[in-house]
Design an enzyme around this catalytic site. Structure first.
Site, PDB file in Angstrom:
ATOM      1  N   PRO A 199     -21.907  34.871 137.510  1.00  0.00           N
ATOM      2  CA  PRO A 199     -22.078  36.282 137.129  1.00  0.00           C
ATOM      3  C   PRO A 199     -22.605  36.472 135.704  1.00  0.00           C
ATOM      4  O   PRO A 199     -22.491  35.588 134.869  1.00  0.00           O
ATOM      5  CB  PRO A 199     -20.663  36.867 137.247  1.00  0.00           C
ATOM      6  CG  PRO A 199     -19.735  35.713 137.305  1.00  0.00           C
ATOM      7  CD  PRO A 199     -20.504  34.453 137.500  1.00  0.00           C
ATOM      8  N   ASP A 200     -23.162  37.623 135.463  1.00  0.00           N
ATOM      9  CA  ASP A 200     -23.617  38.019 134.132  1.00  0.00           C
ATOM     10  C   ASP A 200     -23.541  39.549 134.109  1.00  0.00           C
ATOM     11  O   ASP A 200     -22.968  40.156 135.025  1.00  0.00           O
ATOM     12  CB  ASP A 200     -25.063  37.514 133.897  1.00  0.00           C
ATOM     13  CG  ASP A 200     -25.461  37.531 132.427  1.00  0.00           C
ATOM     14  OD1 ASP A 200     -25.253  36.520 131.751  1.00  0.00           O
ATOM     15  OD2 ASP A 200     -25.972  38.567 131.940  1.00  0.00           O
ATOM     16  N   GLY A 257     -17.200  46.565 122.264  1.00  0.00           N
ATOM     17  CA  GLY A 257     -17.242  46.340 123.714  1.00  0.00           C
ATOM     18  C   GLY A 257     -15.888  45.846 124.190  1.00  0.00           C
ATOM     19  O   GLY A 257     -15.361  44.859 123.683  1.00  0.00           O
ATOM     20  N   LYS A 304     -31.407  30.951 134.008  1.00  0.00           N
ATOM     21  CA  LYS A 304     -30.853  32.296 134.123  1.00  0.00           C
ATOM     22  C   LYS A 304     -31.677  33.059 135.135  1.00  0.00           C
ATOM     23  O   LYS A 304     -32.872  32.793 135.297  1.00  0.00           O
ATOM     24  CB  LYS A 304     -30.947  33.015 132.772  1.00  0.00           C
ATOM     25  CG  LYS A 304     -29.935  34.125 132.602  1.00  0.00           C
ATOM     26  CD  LYS A 304     -28.640  33.560 132.061  1.00  0.00           C
ATOM     27  CE  LYS A 304     -27.677  34.648 131.685  1.00  0.00           C
ATOM     28  NZ  LYS A 304     -26.488  34.105 131.018  1.00  0.00           N
ATOM     29  N   VAL A 347     -14.788  40.434 128.474  1.00  0.00           N
ATOM     30  CA  VAL A 347     -14.623  39.517 127.335  1.00  0.00           C
ATOM     31  C   VAL A 347     -13.943  40.229 126.165  1.00  0.00           C
ATOM     32  O   VAL A 347     -12.912  39.772 125.655  1.00  0.00           O
ATOM     33  CB  VAL A 347     -15.992  38.932 126.891  1.00  0.00           C
ATOM     34  CG1 VAL A 347     -15.826  38.054 125.661  1.00  0.00           C
ATOM     35  CG2 VAL A 347     -16.613  38.129 128.031  1.00  0.00           C
ATOM     36  N   GLY A 379     -12.170  42.946 126.038  1.00  0.00           N
ATOM     37  CA  GLY A 379     -10.799  43.391 126.346  1.00  0.00           C
ATOM     38  C   GLY A 379      -9.802  42.254 126.211  1.00  0.00           C
ATOM     39  O   GLY A 379      -8.717  42.394 125.645  1.00  0.00           O
ATOM     40  N   SER A 392     -15.390  34.736 134.739  1.00  0.00           N
ATOM     41  CA  SER A 392     -15.475  33.833 133.594  1.00  0.00           C
ATOM     42  C   SER A 392     -15.046  34.507 132.289  1.00  0.00           C
ATOM     43  O   SER A 392     -14.932  33.842 131.260  1.00  0.00           O
ATOM     44  CB  SER A 392     -16.909  33.304 133.470  1.00  0.00           C
ATOM     45  OG  SER A 392     -17.803  34.390 133.330  1.00  0.00           O
TER      46      SER A 392
HETATM   47  C1  PPY Z   1     -23.373  32.635 130.336  1.00  0.00           C
HETATM   48  O1  PPY Z   1     -22.525  31.993 129.716  1.00  0.00           O
HETATM   49  O2  PPY Z   1     -24.202  33.330 129.746  1.00  0.00           O
HETATM   50  C2  PPY Z   1     -23.433  32.524 131.801  1.00  0.00           C
HETATM   51  O3  PPY Z   1     -24.471  32.564 132.323  1.00  0.00           O
HETATM   52  C3  PPY Z   1     -22.159  32.475 132.511  1.00  0.00           C
HETATM   53  C4  PPY Z   1     -21.968  31.473 133.588  1.00  0.00           C
HETATM   54  C5  PPY Z   1     -20.750  31.467 134.157  1.00  0.00           C
HETATM   55  C6  PPY Z   1     -20.476  30.561 135.137  1.00  0.00           C
HETATM   56  C7  PPY Z   1     -21.417  29.688 135.573  1.00  0.00           C
HETATM   57  C8  PPY Z   1     -22.632  29.711 135.008  1.00  0.00           C
HETATM   58  C9  PPY Z   1     -22.913  30.610 134.022  1.00  0.00           C
END
Ligand code: PPY
Length: 350
Positions: free
Chosen positions: A114-115, A181, A78, A185, A187, A147
């Site tokens: 993304p995060d 929230g 991460k 996600v 929504g 995602s």
């Molecule tokens: C997570 O699930 O916490 C992520 O870090 C999301 C993610 C999305 C796509 C590729 C790698 C990690």
């Protein structure tokens, strides 16, 4: 700080100070045992560097377990970018470009997506120099996009299994769910749950989102301070982490906790606390695996979107059933059961 690092058990920590912006970039490579370390890039303000460090360590370990439970060939990592509060939009883009160069230099030691605080559009910028080690670019740039929908699908599958096993409810109509929230996600999760006929309420801090869900969709709004005291069947935390702790767990009035947020337990002891209350906690990294699993599957294994959706639903379902069985048979918390499954995978691999 020494305690944090020695308890972590990870492989490498990269600390980079971005002088032009004053930002700190921390990359935690927790485990590359099952494959290259992969995980999102979180970008936010932290009160101090120690808080950013604690976050990257915990989140990167979570990614290891997230991929290990379904046995997917990726490791855990991460990145956390601690930005100054007054970072200007122009400076932000330049910072992302330099971060992309760093990802490129690492040459595949760390793959990202993304995060909290970063988007698919940001991934396009990072990928300018960081490709091919960047997931979730926009479809226009050749990526699979955000995602959130796949994560929500997995959380929804988790809620269904938990309701079936814990409440004996194979259908969700009339099941009372509180979604905390309503972002990408939460929504999407609300959409699935509405379609299934669940009785929904929601919590949110953004005024515009509150108006949308309360006034346009007619859902009952729960103020943040009342979330833990709300009577419901399922509590789905889909905002920030640390919502379950010694103060909130005794107040919970739900039967199941299953949501998309990372790091829902404030500390390890909370897993036992929640079990002692007879509440089933679906471990966060087990039910929120959808985004990471689905997108990495699509972009690096050639899965179709339909295959990704199927794999996400199946993985969450299978893992939760096994966790329920293990925690019952061995008298351990769901979190301890999930950790055992992950550890088995990690020690199995050759
Ligand atoms: C997570 O699930 O916490 C992520 O870090 C999301 C993610 C999305 C796509 C590729 C790698 C990690």
């Amino acid at each position: 700080m020494e305690g944090l690092l020695s308890d972590w058990g990870g492989e490498r920590l990269l600390v980079h100070h971005d002088h032009p912006s004053g930002a700190w970039i921390l990359i935690g490579i927790h485990s590359s045992r099952l494959g290259p370390a992969t995980g999102g890039t979180r970008m936010q303000c932290y009160p101090d560097l120690q808080a950013a460090l604690a976050d990257v360590l915990r989140l990167s370990a979570g990614m290891t377990y997230k991929y290990a439970v379904p046995g997917f060939p990726r490791g855990g990592g991460k990145a956390v970018i601690r930005v100054p509060a007054d970072l200007e939009p122009g400076a932000r883009g330049a910072l992302l470009r330099r971060y992309g160069e760093l990802i490129g230099e690492l040459g595949g030691m760390f793959w990202t997506g993304p995060d909290v605080g970063t988007s698919s559009a940001d991934m396009d910028v990072i990928a300018e120099a960081g490709a091919p080690y960047v997931f979730c670019r926009t479809p226009e740039a050749g990526g699979a996009g955000t995602s959130g929908p796949l994560t929500a699908l997995g959380v929804y599958a988790g809620i269904r299994v938990a309701c079936q096993e814990v409440l004996g409810r194979a259908q969700l109509d009339g099941v009372r769910v509180l979604v905390q929230g309503t972002g990408s996600v939460g929504g999407k999760l609300i959409e699935h749950l509405r379609e299934a006929g669940a009785e929904l309420c929601f919590s949110e801090v953004d005024e515009r989102a509150i108006e949308h869900y309360r006034d346009q969709l007619g859902l009952r709004f729960v103020p943040s301070g009342e979330v833990c005291d709300t009577d419901c069947d399922v509590y789905a935390p889909c905002a920030l982490g640390g919502v379950l702790d010694a103060e909130t767990i005794p107040r919970l009035r739900c039967r199941i906790v299953a949501g998309g947020a990372n790091n829902q337990l404030a500390e390890e002891a909370d897993a036992e606390r929640i079990r002692a209350r007879g509440i089933f906690y679906a471990p966060d990294y087990v039910v929120n695996v959808g985004g990471a699993l689905g997108i990495t599957g699509i972009e690096s294994m050639g899965w179709s979107e339909a295959q990704a959706a199927e794999r996400v639903i199946e993985s969450v379902r299978e893992a939760l059933l096994r966790i329920l069985e293990m925690s019952e048979a061995q008298g351990i918390s769901s979190e301890a059961a999930a950790r055992r499954i992950a550890q088995e995978r990690l020690s199995d691999s050759t």
